[in-house]
Write a protein that holds these residues in place. Sequence first.
Motif, PDB file in Angstrom:
ATOM      1  N   GLY A  22       0.804  -1.212   0.000  1.00 17.97           N
ATOM      2  CA  GLY A  22       0.000   0.000   0.000  1.00 17.97           C
ATOM      3  C   GLY A  22       0.843   1.270   0.000  1.00 17.97           C
ATOM      4  O   GLY A  22       2.050   1.242  -0.202  1.00 17.97           O
ATOM      5  N   ASN A  53      -5.429   1.246  -8.329  1.00 13.32           N
ATOM      6  CA  ASN A  53      -6.429   0.289  -7.861  1.00 13.32           C
ATOM      7  C   ASN A  53      -7.597   0.998  -7.182  1.00 13.32           C
ATOM      8  O   ASN A  53      -8.764   0.685  -7.433  1.00 13.32           O
ATOM      9  N   ASP A  54      -7.277   1.980  -6.330  1.00 12.59           N
ATOM     10  CA  ASP A  54      -8.319   2.717  -5.611  1.00 12.59           C
ATOM     11  C   ASP A  54      -9.206   3.498  -6.581  1.00 12.59           C
ATOM     12  O   ASP A  54     -10.430   3.542  -6.419  1.00 12.59           O
ATOM     13  N   GLU A  98      -7.190  -4.354 -11.041  1.00 14.57           N
ATOM     14  CA  GLU A  98      -6.386  -5.117 -10.095  1.00 14.57           C
ATOM     15  C   GLU A  98      -5.125  -5.700 -10.693  1.00 14.57           C
ATOM     16  O   GLU A  98      -4.270  -6.222  -9.996  1.00 14.57           O
ATOM     17  N   GLY A 119       0.787  -4.158  -4.861  1.00 10.61           N
ATOM     18  CA  GLY A 119       0.869  -3.673  -3.500  1.00 10.61           C
ATOM     19  C   GLY A 119       1.684  -2.400  -3.368  1.00 10.61           C
ATOM     20  O   GLY A 119       1.710  -1.784  -2.303  1.00 10.61           O
ATOM     21  N   TRP A 154       0.462   1.445  -7.691  1.00 12.23           N
ATOM     22  CA  TRP A 154      -0.495   0.360  -7.924  1.00 12.23           C
ATOM     23  C   TRP A 154      -1.720   0.572  -7.054  1.00 12.23           C
ATOM     24  O   TRP A 154      -2.865   0.425  -7.502  1.00 12.23           O
ATOM     25  N   THR A 155      -1.488   0.936  -5.796  1.00 15.92           N
ATOM     26  CA  THR A 155      -2.596   1.160  -4.869  1.00 15.92           C
ATOM     27  C   THR A 155      -3.475   2.317  -5.341  1.00 15.92           C
ATOM     28  O   THR A 155      -4.702   2.232  -5.314  1.00 15.92           O
TER      29      THR A 155
END
Lengths: 290, 318
Positions: free
Chosen positions: A53, B152-153, B158, B144, B148-149
């Motif tokens: 994250g 993705n958000d 994905e 991750g 990417w996050t």
Amino acid sequence: MSDAPKIKQSTGKGSLLARRIIAYTVLVVLIVISLLPFYLLIINATRGRVQAGIRWYPDQYLLDNFRNLFSATTQNNFGNVFRALGNSFIVAAGSCVLTVYFSALTAYAIHAYDFKLKKIAHTFILLIMMVPTQASAIGFYRFMNDLGLTDTYIPLIVPAVAAPATYFFMIQYMKSSLPLEIIEAARIDGCGEFKTFNRIIIPIMKPAFAVQAIFSFVASWNNFFMPQMILSSKEKYTIPIVLSLMRAETRIDYGVINLYIVIAVIPVILIYLCLSKFIIRGIALGSVKG
Amino acid sequence: MKKRKSISYAKWGYIFLIPFFLVYAVFSLYPLISTFVTSFMDITVDQGFISFSGEQEVNNGFCGLQNYTAVFTGEIGRSFYNTAVMWLLGFIPQIIISLLLAAWFTDLRLKIKAQGFFKALIYLPNILMASAVSYLFYGLFSQGGGIWTIINDITGYEGVLLDNAWGARSIVALINFLLWYGNTTILLMAAIMGVDTSLYESAQIDGANSSQMFWKITMPLIRPILLYVLITSLIGGIQMYDVPTLLATSTGYPGQSLLTLVMQIQNRKDASPGIASAICIVIFIVTAILGGIIFYVTEDRSDKRLARKRKKSAKEAV
């Protein structure tokens, strides 16, 4: 003639404001895009081994990452990562000095003197400017192998003397802001040719030197291809090679690597901050303006 | 006075040229020639005997164009395509944005504030090591990772862009763009600032607007630096190596779609020097041709047009 005022009216105050807003917006967006990754890099350097994250503010693992960077495991896997910083510096500084000095000397020879082969020499350099080092890479590699110079820094530093692209920039700069009268004046004052170049021309060329020094230092500091081709022993590796070793490793500690990247990047940022003033205002400064 | 004039300084011109040409001959010209010769040789590596300390190279002699056929077919042919595509993807936005920014920064009416700040920040990515930046982006774009996050958000996608050929190529192009647009902007700006400001002032008095001044005054006058930018970007593009290697390792993952020509040279320098040399020579020829075209188009044309005009007017005068 009567058309001119109409054109002026069509670009009134309103459109100027609109253009200003567009310009600033684009600038800010670009800067955010440019800086976001590096902000994340610094944040990630303070994070732990696993970094899932996104995180916007620093974590607490900075000291741990430092300790791990010094640890025996890191040494085993990637060699002495701090020594790689020094190695990179030696190579980059050496080739930077050679490039800037000798490119200016070469450009000066062509700009200031009249001789038979002048035009041919100039055209020749412009022609070889199109040729990247990679075009002769295999011959270079095998020749250095024959001479026993692989795994030394000589093949990485000495070729910097012949830098056609830097020469091109230098001669453009000389054409625009190095009047031949200065050289005449120096000669009348009894200054030797070589001394004229070192004492009078180089100071005038300072802005061009600063710009080209940065370009050349950065190019060499960033250079991954040649060092990887030439160097084979771990203690001689430069930073990019160490990074490529880290990248090849699958089980890695992201915090440690991000910290190493930050450290690798800091010296160059410092040099840049010292010289950026020259780049930004200096390039177009003429030597005998007014 | 006459005596003074007869002194010839020509020898100093030659003396000052010695270092450049000597180093060039030893470290570039001779290697280039030997690369050329090697590119016609069939060289294999014999790893057989234990008694030898290392590998033994066997030169099977002249093999015609066999190595060059290998360059244009199969795996290496695709590397050619990969390199060209990634360069274009990065260069086109770069030159547009850089010209735009350079024009804005130097626009007398726009008067952009905090220029030093903007310029310093725009140039900043360029001083950072390409391999370091690529590695950073690898971390951010892999599953991750930070970006990417974000993707993705926002989009709910994905997948990992790096696992997709065009996704990965676009990331290479993005990195190249980020690294170089500031550099290009500053070079172009330096060129524009070198233009005599009185030209703009008088154009403004004559009622020219910004875009007229840009196309009619700036563009013709910055041509030399524009040429420099084009040539260096071209040379840089065909050398593309660090970014894809660090992003995808030397295999050019995914599916060799990031494998560039220079990566092939590095991968084959010991195993098949003949083919690697052929790639080098192809790079040499391509850069020479492309560079020649740019050189001709941007520099010579204006001179020739001028010469033609002069001829015409001379004829008319007669």
